[in-house]
Design an enzyme around this catalytic site. Structure first.
Site, PDB file in Angstrom:
ATOM      1  N   GLY A 169      12.137  -8.503  -6.980  1.00 36.76           N
ATOM      2  CA  GLY A 169      13.361  -9.294  -7.038  1.00 36.76           C
ATOM      3  C   GLY A 169      13.631  -9.975  -5.714  1.00 36.76           C
ATOM      4  O   GLY A 169      12.751 -10.596  -5.108  1.00 36.76           O
ATOM      5  N   GLY A 170      14.863  -9.835  -5.250  1.00 35.34           N
ATOM      6  CA  GLY A 170      15.289 -10.504  -4.023  1.00 35.34           C
ATOM      7  C   GLY A 170      14.457 -10.123  -2.813  1.00 35.34           C
ATOM      8  O   GLY A 170      14.384 -10.887  -1.844  1.00 35.34           O
ATOM      9  N   GLY A 404     -14.122 -37.423   3.939  1.00 34.95           N
ATOM     10  CA  GLY A 404     -12.753 -37.182   4.406  1.00 34.95           C
ATOM     11  C   GLY A 404     -12.651 -35.850   5.128  1.00 34.95           C
ATOM     12  O   GLY A 404     -11.823 -35.692   6.041  1.00 34.95           O
ATOM     13  N   ALA A 405     -13.494 -34.909   4.730  1.00 39.75           N
ATOM     14  CA  ALA A 405     -13.431 -33.588   5.354  1.00 39.75           C
ATOM     15  C   ALA A 405     -13.807 -33.673   6.844  1.00 39.75           C
ATOM     16  O   ALA A 405     -13.325 -32.886   7.662  1.00 39.75           O
ATOM     17  CB  ALA A 405     -14.342 -32.614   4.625  1.00 39.75           C
TER      18      ALA A 405
HETATM   19  C1  HXC Z   1      19.716   0.608  -7.407  1.00 38.05           C
HETATM   20  C2  HXC Z   1      17.638   1.474  -7.685  1.00 38.05           C
HETATM   21  C3  HXC Z   1      17.080   0.191  -7.746  1.00 38.05           C
HETATM   22  C4  HXC Z   1      17.959  -0.912  -7.609  1.00 38.05           C
HETATM   23  C5  HXC Z   1      15.493   1.584  -7.966  1.00 38.05           C
HETATM   24  N1  HXC Z   1      16.615   2.313  -7.843  1.00 38.05           N
HETATM   25  N2  HXC Z   1      15.751   0.288  -7.920  1.00 38.05           N
HETATM   26  N3  HXC Z   1      18.941   1.681  -7.531  1.00 38.05           N
HETATM   27  N4  HXC Z   1      19.274  -0.649  -7.435  1.00 38.05           N
HETATM   28  N5  HXC Z   1      17.505  -2.172  -7.630  1.00 38.05           N
HETATM   29  C6  HXC Z   1      16.741   3.770  -7.852  1.00 38.05           C
HETATM   30  C7  HXC Z   1      16.443   4.342  -9.199  1.00 38.05           C
HETATM   31  O1  HXC Z   1      17.600   4.327  -9.985  1.00 38.05           O
HETATM   32  C8  HXC Z   1      16.022   5.750  -8.848  1.00 38.05           C
HETATM   33  O2  HXC Z   1      17.158   6.527  -8.571  1.00 38.05           O
HETATM   34  C9  HXC Z   1      15.305   5.563  -7.523  1.00 38.05           C
HETATM   35  O3  HXC Z   1      15.745   4.306  -7.014  1.00 38.05           O
HETATM   36  C10 HXC Z   1      13.799   5.524  -7.670  1.00 38.05           C
HETATM   37  O4  HXC Z   1      13.484   4.595  -8.689  1.00 38.05           O
HETATM   38  P1  HXC Z   1      12.437   4.890  -9.841  1.00 38.05           P
HETATM   39  O5  HXC Z   1      12.646   3.866 -10.880  1.00 38.05           O
HETATM   40  O6  HXC Z   1      12.525   6.315 -10.254  1.00 38.05           O
HETATM   41  O7  HXC Z   1      11.076   4.691  -9.065  1.00 38.05           O
HETATM   42  P2  HXC Z   1       9.701   4.115  -9.581  1.00 38.05           P
HETATM   43  O8  HXC Z   1       9.387   4.725 -10.932  1.00 38.05           O
HETATM   44  O9  HXC Z   1       8.737   4.304  -8.479  1.00 38.05           O
HETATM   45  O10 HXC Z   1       9.948   2.559  -9.840  1.00 38.05           O
HETATM   46  C11 HXC Z   1      10.236   1.702  -8.779  1.00 38.05           C
HETATM   47  C12 HXC Z   1      10.729   0.318  -9.308  1.00 38.05           C
HETATM   48  C13 HXC Z   1      11.894   0.561 -10.294  1.00 38.05           C
HETATM   49  C14 HXC Z   1       9.589  -0.372 -10.047  1.00 38.05           C
HETATM   50  C15 HXC Z   1      11.107  -0.513  -8.109  1.00 38.05           C
HETATM   51  O11 HXC Z   1      12.848   1.396  -9.664  1.00 38.05           O
HETATM   52  C16 HXC Z   1      12.570  -0.701 -10.692  1.00 38.05           C
HETATM   53  O12 HXC Z   1      12.066  -1.420 -11.563  1.00 38.05           O
HETATM   54  N6  HXC Z   1      13.725  -0.971 -10.095  1.00 38.05           N
HETATM   55  C17 HXC Z   1      14.505  -2.140 -10.430  1.00 38.05           C
HETATM   56  C18 HXC Z   1      13.871  -3.388  -9.909  1.00 38.05           C
HETATM   57  C19 HXC Z   1      14.763  -4.544 -10.127  1.00 38.05           C
HETATM   58  O13 HXC Z   1      14.804  -5.119 -11.218  1.00 38.05           O
HETATM   59  N7  HXC Z   1      15.593  -4.867  -9.077  1.00 38.05           N
HETATM   60  C20 HXC Z   1      16.620  -5.850  -9.171  1.00 38.05           C
HETATM   61  C21 HXC Z   1      15.948  -7.173  -9.034  1.00 38.05           C
HETATM   62  S1  HXC Z   1      17.064  -8.472  -9.125  1.00 38.05           S
HETATM   63  P3  HXC Z   1      17.290   8.042  -9.062  1.00 38.05           P
HETATM   64  O14 HXC Z   1      18.543   8.493  -8.396  1.00 38.05           O
HETATM   65  O15 HXC Z   1      17.345   7.967 -10.528  1.00 38.05           O
HETATM   66  O16 HXC Z   1      16.049   8.693  -8.545  1.00 38.05           O
HETATM   67  C22 HXC Z   1      17.191  -8.961  -7.577  1.00 38.05           C
HETATM   68  C23 HXC Z   1      17.969 -10.198  -7.502  1.00 38.05           C
HETATM   69  C24 HXC Z   1      18.156 -10.631  -6.087  1.00 38.05           C
HETATM   70  O17 HXC Z   1      16.709  -8.395  -6.662  1.00 38.05           O
HETATM   71  C25 HXC Z   1      17.856 -12.088  -5.983  1.00 38.05           C
HETATM   72  C26 HXC Z   1      18.215 -12.594  -4.633  1.00 38.05           C
HETATM   73  C27 HXC Z   1      17.574 -13.923  -4.425  1.00 38.05           C
END
Ligand code: HXC
Length: 510
Positions: A169-170, A404-405
């Site tokens: 994501g971000g 050209g290169a």
């Molecule tokens: C809050 C988060 C989080 C997030 C992970 N966690 N991502 N908490 N915000 N974005 C937390 C989980 O809830 C979990 O907490 C702990 O971190 C570990 O995550 P897991 O999922 O258990 O780990 P893993 O299986 O290794 O997977 C990692 C991951 C997955 C692939 C990164 O967590 C994931 O898909 N996260 C979301 C990614 C995402 O979509 N992010 C937002 C993108 S939008 P607990 O307490 O349960 O252990 C974005 C927009 C910004 O970023 C744009 C700006 C330009």
């Protein structure tokens, strides 16, 4: 008094514990180090000074008010790498998946600004799940604040990103703006949207690795500039890279004492280029034999292998090397190699690192795939980058410099300072066969006549002397003396002063 000191110790301990023993163990089980362990390995021993250890997030939604962690899942501060001051931030996946809140972003912005003020490189270690979902727009605002500082710092201080876990994501756009991105094999991946979203939107089923693993970005997309086997190797190599770089655009490229003799001759170079012009040879051999102590830090070794880019030293002085690689696609310039080399040239120019270009190029890659992909614009990037560069530019044509290169690869016409050729150089509009087939089309049915024309063309153009007679090549040099000639050229260019006309900024064909 004692209890106040103890309270500080207790708070520090708490902050250092991250997500706690269980989560740290889970991090280790994945083959990853923690945010703090990484900083310890990256920086000189005991040099790290931390900022904002006690910062907490300000989120209240979804029960976040009760879940506070000191430092808010990013460790920031400064330290040294072989004595050079660098600023760092390192994301802590063990709490909230390293996700970014407003407070977390403000910590990063603080080190970015400080680094720019003092003129020091910024190194970001990424291991995080993107925007903190519970925070909403504060998280998005935080990202934009970081991006803005990344843009302001571009060309002012070197910025390096190391992806050491998820980067989603971000989180991807800050690295994307920085000068170099490195990944750790098998434990890291980068993508804008993950496999679940991909499935929903495009109905594709794809794994994390196939969507954004190191093979994708270091080999196919070119987003990453390299990948290392594990955290330790990655951090050790970043230390090595930082040694080649200046601290900022206000400081000259660094020099380091070397025991490699300036006039070390390399007799084997006299036979490096094969007698048959269609036979490849390894341009890396030339690089390793010419630079100090065969020490070459290659950038993007697995992407667009038909061009080689990387840092080395000549008599102790950092230089950037760009070289066509005849071993891959005959060293042709295509979309990927043009993009890769252009970005590298611009980095060197922004940071006062002299550029050495080694040329053996049969031209630009023909074909619909390349033309539809915009080869014209991408090739122009490299041309543009070389033309605008004002750092010392030394060019050596080892064999082919066609079409050209020839112009693009740091030719005299684009303000090359020293343009050398080996006696084996062939500088022409195109290769002999193609050339005679066009200009003697009438004789196409007579293979003997055509062969004679080809031989005549080769005698006329397949050498460096026509270009040398025009002054486009400053000298034809012996291959074995290459190191000495390049070092002497570099030394003579120490006082080079050259400025481009005033402009707000240029408009490089992006
Ligand atoms: C809050 C988060 C989080 C997030 C992970 N966690 N991502 N908490 N915000 N974005 C937390 C989980 O809830 C979990 O907490 C702990 O971190 C570990 O995550 P897991 O999922 O258990 O780990 P893993 O299986 O290794 O997977 C990692 C991951 C997955 C692939 C990164 O967590 C994931 O898909 N996260 C979301 C990614 C995402 O979509 N992010 C937002 C993108 S939008 P607990 O307490 O349960 O252990 C974005 C927009 C910004 O970023 C744009 C700006 C330009």
């Amino acid at each position: 008094m004692q209890h106040i000191l103890e309270e500080l110790d207790r708070r520090r301990e708490e902050a250092r514990a991250g997500g706690g023993e269980k989560r740290v163990a889970a991090q280790h089980a994945k083959g990853k180090l923690t945010a703090r362990e990484r900083i310890d390995l990256l920086l000189d021993e005991d040099s790290f000074e931390e900022f904002d250890m006690f910062v907490e997030h300000r989120g209240v939604e979804f029960g976040m008010a009760e879940q506070k962690f000191s430092g808010d899942v990013v460790v920031t501060g400064w330290g040294t790498i072989n004595g050079k001051v660098v600023y760092v931030f390192s994301k802590d996946f063990t709490v909230f998946g390293g996700s970014l809140s407003g407070a977390h972003a403000a910590k990063i912005v603080k080190v970015q600004r400080q680094a720019m003020k003092v003129g020091a490189p910024i190194i970001g270690l990424f291991d995080a799940g993107g925007a903190r979902i519970q925070e909403g727009v504060d998280s998005l605002a935080g990202y934009a604040d970081i991006f803005l500082e990344n843009v302001m710092a571009s060309g002012v201080v070197p910025q390096i990103s190391v992806i050491m876990g998820p980067c989603a994501g971000g989180d991807v756009y800050s690295p994307a703006i920085t000068d170099f991105i490195f990944m750790v094999k098998d434990t890291s991946y980068m993508y804008v949207t993950g496999p679940d979203v991909v499935k929903t939107v495009t109905n594709e089923t794809v794994t994390h690795a196939d969507l954004g693993g190191w093979k994708v970005h270091a080999g196919k997309s070119g987003v990453a500039d390299g990948a290392f086997d594990n955290d330790l190797e990655a951090l050790t190599q970043i230390r090595r890279l930082v040694d080649f770089l200046p601290s900022s655009n206000r400081t000259p490229a660094p020099t380091r004492e070397t025991y490699d003799e300036i006039d070390r001759g390399e007799a084997s170079l006299d036979t490096l280029v094969p007698a048959n012009p269609n036979k490849p040879y390894d341009m890396k051999e030339l690089i390793l034999k010419v630079v100090d102590e065969a020490d070459f830090f290659e950038i993007s070794p697995d992407f667009a292998k038909n061009i080689i880019t990387g840092f080395a030293r000549m008599d102790g002085e950092s230089v950037g090397i760009i070289a066509n690689q005849p071993q891959v696609l005959a060293g042709v310039l295509d979309i990927d190699s043009s993009r890769k080399a252009a970005r590298f040239v611009r980095f060197c120019d922004a940071f006062s690192i002299p550029i050495i270009t080694l040329v053996d190029v049969p031209g630009f890659m023909p074909g619909t795939k390349q033309e539809y992909g915009g080869l014209i614009k991408h090739g122009a990037k490299l041309l543009f980058a070389y033309a605008e560069a004002t750092v010392p530019k030394i060019t050596l044509i080892t064999r082919k410099a066609y079409g050209g290169a020839y112009d693009v690869m740091s030719s005299k016409h684009l303000r090359g300072d020293f343009n050398y050729a080996w006696p084996t150089a062939e500088i022409a509009v195109m290769g002999a066969k193609g050339a005679v087939e066009i200009i003697f089309r009438a004789e196409a049915k007579d293979p003997e006549a055509l062969a004679a024309r080809e031989a005549e063309y080769k005698t006329r153009f397949a050498n460096p002397f026509v270009a040398a007679s025009r002054g486009y090549i400053d000298d034809v040099i012996m291959p074995h003396g290459t190191r000495r000639r390049i070092i002497r050229a570099l030394k003579s260019l120490k006082g080079k002063e050259l400025a481009n006309p005033w402009k707000k900024h240029d408009n490089i064909p992006l």
